[in-house]
Design a protein around this motif. Structure first.
Motif, PDB file in Angstrom:
ATOM      1  N   TRP A   1     -34.343  13.159  37.813  1.00  0.00           N
ATOM      2  CA  TRP A   1     -33.512  13.403  36.640  1.00  0.00           C
ATOM      3  C   TRP A   1     -32.567  14.558  36.956  1.00  0.00           C
ATOM      4  O   TRP A   1     -33.020  15.623  37.396  1.00  0.00           O
ATOM      5  N   THR A   2     -31.282  14.348  36.719  1.00  0.00           N
ATOM      6  CA  THR A   2     -30.293  15.398  36.952  1.00  0.00           C
ATOM      7  C   THR A   2     -29.509  15.620  35.672  1.00  0.00           C
ATOM      8  O   THR A   2     -28.809  14.721  35.199  1.00  0.00           O
TER       9      THR A   2
ATOM     10  N   SER B   1     -23.341  17.395  27.720  1.00  0.00           N
ATOM     11  CA  SER B   1     -24.299  17.298  28.831  1.00  0.00           C
ATOM     12  C   SER B   1     -24.522  15.835  29.194  1.00  0.00           C
ATOM     13  O   SER B   1     -24.528  14.957  28.332  1.00  0.00           O
ATOM     14  N   GLU B   2     -24.700  15.582  30.478  1.00  0.00           N
ATOM     15  CA  GLU B   2     -24.959  14.241  30.992  1.00  0.00           C
ATOM     16  C   GLU B   2     -26.265  14.246  31.771  1.00  0.00           C
ATOM     17  O   GLU B   2     -26.509  15.131  32.593  1.00  0.00           O
ATOM     18  N   LEU B   3     -27.077  13.238  31.516  1.00  0.00           N
ATOM     19  CA  LEU B   3     -28.335  13.082  32.226  1.00  0.00           C
ATOM     20  C   LEU B   3     -28.269  11.840  33.099  1.00  0.00           C
ATOM     21  O   LEU B   3     -27.998  10.742  32.615  1.00  0.00           O
ATOM     22  N   TYR B   4     -28.493  12.010  34.402  1.00  0.00           N
ATOM     23  CA  TYR B   4     -28.550  10.894  35.339  1.00  0.00           C
ATOM     24  C   TYR B   4     -30.007  10.660  35.725  1.00  0.00           C
ATOM     25  O   TYR B   4     -30.733  11.601  36.047  1.00  0.00           O
TER      26      TYR B   4
ATOM     27  N   GLU C   1     -25.198  12.157  26.825  1.00  0.00           N
ATOM     28  CA  GLU C   1     -25.051  10.848  27.444  1.00  0.00           C
ATOM     29  C   GLU C   1     -26.120  10.676  28.515  1.00  0.00           C
ATOM     30  O   GLU C   1     -26.389  11.592  29.295  1.00  0.00           O
ATOM     31  N   VAL C   2     -26.732   9.489  28.538  1.00  0.00           N
ATOM     32  CA  VAL C   2     -27.749   9.171  29.529  1.00  0.00           C
ATOM     33  C   VAL C   2     -27.257   8.025  30.414  1.00  0.00           C
ATOM     34  O   VAL C   2     -26.856   6.970  29.904  1.00  0.00           O
ATOM     35  N   ILE C   3     -27.247   8.259  31.702  1.00  0.00           N
ATOM     36  CA  ILE C   3     -26.794   7.249  32.667  1.00  0.00           C
ATOM     37  C   ILE C   3     -27.985   6.871  33.520  1.00  0.00           C
ATOM     38  O   ILE C   3     -28.392   7.617  34.405  1.00  0.00           O
ATOM     39  N   ASP C   4     -28.555   5.702  33.224  1.00  0.00           N
ATOM     40  CA  ASP C   4     -29.763   5.254  33.914  1.00  0.00           C
ATOM     41  C   ASP C   4     -29.365   4.373  35.096  1.00  0.00           C
ATOM     42  O   ASP C   4     -28.806   3.302  34.901  1.00  0.00           O
TER      43      ASP C   4
END
Length: 220
Positions: free
Chosen positions: A94-95, A103-106, A215-218
């Protein structure tokens, strides 16, 4: 093939934490060493062979200072600064990248190739194949005498051009100077560290309630 997000993650990890990890964890390679430099690195090994490690550091990159914290236990790690947090539980990465208002979560499951670039645990398995330790004696740094060891790459193809470790008499790392590709120079001041720690299960996983993302980018 490494995806663009992972390439960015690789750069940030190498710039901010990769060398810090090595300071704490590569030293077991040198246990049983014969020359002076390897003996000093063996001292460092003795400090970090048991359980988990917590490290607090300040990175100076061309006049810009960044404070950070790093936790590691086996192949798991967690890293955070003011604008970036990374968790890796051995499988999922998780980044979380932050700016002032967004904030963006990858989320990804790194491939073996990607893990070789971002996971200190895996990098350390082959570290001694690429670098030679050179003893440079004692040096007065501020009000403290520290022992200096340089790590020199065996080939010119390494991203890390040079690293210099400043160690206390017990082998504790205090300062790391390094030069990466394109002559990017860094100084890492190790402010505090603890070893022999046991971390809870959630330490190395992302927790949505504590770190909500816009935002979550899976990418799994």
């Amino acid at each position: 093939m490494v995806n663009p997000h992972m390439e960015n993650c690789v750069y940030r990890m190498r710039s901010w934490t990769f060398i810090v990890m090595i300071v704490l964890a590569f030293a077991p390679v040198w246990v049983g060493a014969q020359n002076v430099a390897e003996v000093w690195l063996g001292k460092t090994a003795a400090l970090f062979q048991n359980k988990g490690v917590e490290l607090r550091f300040r990175l100076n990159e061309e006049g810009v200072r960044t404070n950070g914290r790093f936790l590691m236990e086996g192949e798991k790690f967690c890293f955070d600064t003011d604008d970036m947090r990374i968790w890796f539980d051995g499988t999922t990465l998780w980044t979380l990248q932050n700016d002032i208002s967004y904030s963006e979560l990858y989320i990804s499951n790194p491939t073996d190739e990607e893990l070789q670039s971002i996971n200190p645990y895996m990098l350390l398995q082959t570290f001694d194949e690429y670098f030679l330790p050179v003893d440079e004696g004692d040096r007065n740094v501020g009000d403290e005498w520290l022992h200096v060891i340089s790590l020199v790459p065996k080939t010119s193809q390494q991203d890390l051009s040079k690293m210099v470790l400043y160690l206390t008499a017990s082998g504790e790392p205090k300062i790391v100077d390094l030069v990466l590709a394109e002559n990017r120079e860094y100084r890492i001041e190790i402010r505090a560290f603890r070893n022999g720690l046991t971390f809870s299960q959630h330490t190395f996983t992302y927790r949505e309630k504590e770190y909500p993302a816009n935002e979550v980018i899976d990418m799994r």
